[in-house]
Motif scaffolding. Structure first.
Motif, PDB file in Angstrom:
ATOM      1  N   ASP A 257       7.119 -31.642 -15.819  1.00 44.96           N
ATOM      2  CA  ASP A 257       7.317 -32.683 -13.893  1.00 44.96           C
ATOM      3  C   ASP A 257       5.896 -32.331 -14.015  1.00 44.96           C
ATOM      4  O   ASP A 257       5.255 -31.246 -13.388  1.00 44.96           O
ATOM      5  CB  ASP A 257       8.090 -31.126 -13.061  1.00 44.96           C
ATOM      6  CG  ASP A 257       8.305 -32.066 -12.023  1.00 44.96           C
ATOM      7  OD1 ASP A 257       7.412 -32.810 -11.936  1.00 44.96           O
ATOM      8  OD2 ASP A 257       8.923 -31.028 -11.128  1.00 44.96           O
TER       9      ASP A 257
ATOM     10  N   LYS B 223       4.162 -31.175 -10.458  1.00 45.67           N
ATOM     11  CA  LYS B 223       4.060 -29.520 -10.800  1.00 45.67           C
ATOM     12  C   LYS B 223       3.013 -28.915 -11.606  1.00 45.67           C
ATOM     13  O   LYS B 223       3.114 -27.900 -12.511  1.00 45.67           O
ATOM     14  CB  LYS B 223       5.222 -28.669 -10.774  1.00 45.67           C
ATOM     15  CG  LYS B 223       6.059 -28.851 -10.440  1.00 45.67           C
ATOM     16  CD  LYS B 223       7.449 -27.952 -10.159  1.00 45.67           C
ATOM     17  CE  LYS B 223       8.582 -28.221  -8.636  1.00 45.67           C
ATOM     18  NZ  LYS B 223       9.492 -28.521  -9.452  1.00 45.67           N
TER      19      LYS B 223
ATOM     20  N   TYR C 255       1.494 -27.665 -17.915  1.00 48.65           N
ATOM     21  CA  TYR C 255       2.809 -27.691 -17.056  1.00 48.65           C
ATOM     22  C   TYR C 255       4.022 -26.651 -18.042  1.00 48.65           C
ATOM     23  O   TYR C 255       3.738 -27.196 -18.907  1.00 48.65           O
ATOM     24  CB  TYR C 255       3.098 -29.594 -17.891  1.00 48.65           C
ATOM     25  CG  TYR C 255       1.942 -29.919 -16.714  1.00 48.65           C
ATOM     26  CD1 TYR C 255       2.599 -30.809 -15.605  1.00 48.65           C
ATOM     27  CD2 TYR C 255       0.936 -30.974 -17.578  1.00 48.65           C
ATOM     28  CE1 TYR C 255       1.654 -31.649 -14.606  1.00 48.65           C
ATOM     29  CE2 TYR C 255      -0.320 -31.624 -16.303  1.00 48.65           C
ATOM     30  CZ  TYR C 255      -0.265 -32.072 -15.364  1.00 48.65           C
ATOM     31  OH  TYR C 255      -0.801 -32.491 -14.878  1.00 48.65           O
TER      32      TYR C 255
END
Ligand SMILES: N[C@@H](CC(=O)c1ccccc1NC=O)C(=O)O
Length: 256
Positions: A11, A14, A254
């Protein structure tokens, strides 16, 4: 935004930033006996490159800093060689399969050392990356005080990596090593630089062996906060395009 890398989904909204910000304040970490960085407006006569001074339309600062001594930086084997090698020519890819491990350096006399056994054990305890080669290892050391982000390391004999641990990492074909210490080697080691040499497979700093690891990098002075769990990540390792042995860098993780 989601991205699929091989069979892993990440993602992109994030990001986990494991770099230390560089400032001109006393908060900035320092290693290797230098002063803090300076960030100051350019001055031409009575023109000051600072909007709040009322003399210019733009903020226009000079920055003086040292990549090795002032925070998160990534270096290539040019850090220890007689001939010049540049990180900007050594690091040409920026996404890697990475594993974060946590170790508590062991006391040997007055030193604290990360051993091969600790690295081996932490790597094998972690869930394997299925069908994927591990390209980067991120080592968080304990204790992990927040104060590491502003620590003054000069003459403190910080923990370091044993030569055997560095050989183990090289033999595991891991190309990128990231650590939350100012060096992988002992602060005062009479220039032996055993872990640097072992990791880069540099046998003679004045006459490089062809199998030295020209594309392998070491990133020092990261900070990995406690809430980030050990395990597997995609690492985005970015530098500024300095033609120098080292550059300030911005490693981002990540979760996968
Ligand atoms: N341990 C080395 C010095 C050293 O490693 C060093 C010195 C200045 C700036 C960076 C250094 N090492 C960084 O990994 C020595 O005692 O000669």
């Amino acid at each position: 935004m989601l991205a699929k890398i091989n069979n892993f989904e990440i993602d992109l909204s994030k990001p986990i930033d494991i770099s230390i910000p560089l400032t001109n304040t006393d908060e900035n970490p320092i290693a290797w006996y230098i002063e803090k960085p300076s960030i100051e407006p350019v001055i031409f006569g009575d023109w000051i490159g600072k909007v709040s001074e009322g003399k210019s339309s733009t903020n226009f600062n000079n920055i003086f800093f040292n990549p090795h001594g002032h925070g998160t930086h990534t270096e290539c084997l040019g850090h220890i060689t007689n001939d010049f090698y540049s990180i900007n020519q050594s690091l040409k890819q920026f996404f890697f399969f990475a594993k974060l491990i946590t170790v508590e350096p062991e006391k040997f006399g007055e030193d604290f050392v990360i051993t091969k056994e600790q690295v081996q054990k932490a790597l094998s305890a972690s869930t394997p990356l299925s069908m994927t080669k591990l390209e980067a290892i991120i080592i968080r050391t304990l204790p992990n005080q927040l104060e590491k982000k502003s620590r003054k390391y000069s003459n403190t004999n910080p923990p370091y990596l044993s030569e055997d641990a560095a050989i183990f990492i090289r033999e595991s074909e891991i190309q990128h090593l990231l650590i939350d210490l100012p060096s992988v080697d002992r602060e005062h080691d009479e220039g032996k630089l055993l872990a640097h040499k072992a990791f880069w497979n540099v046998k003679d700093t004045h006459n490089l062996n062809p199998d030295a690891r020209f594309n392998a990098t070491i990133t020092e002075m990261i900070y990995v906060s406690d809430e980030i769990e050990d395990g597997n990540y995609i690492l985005n390792l970015q530098i500024a395009s300095f033609e120098n042995d080292a550059s300030p860098s911005k490693p981002i993780l990540y979760k996968i």
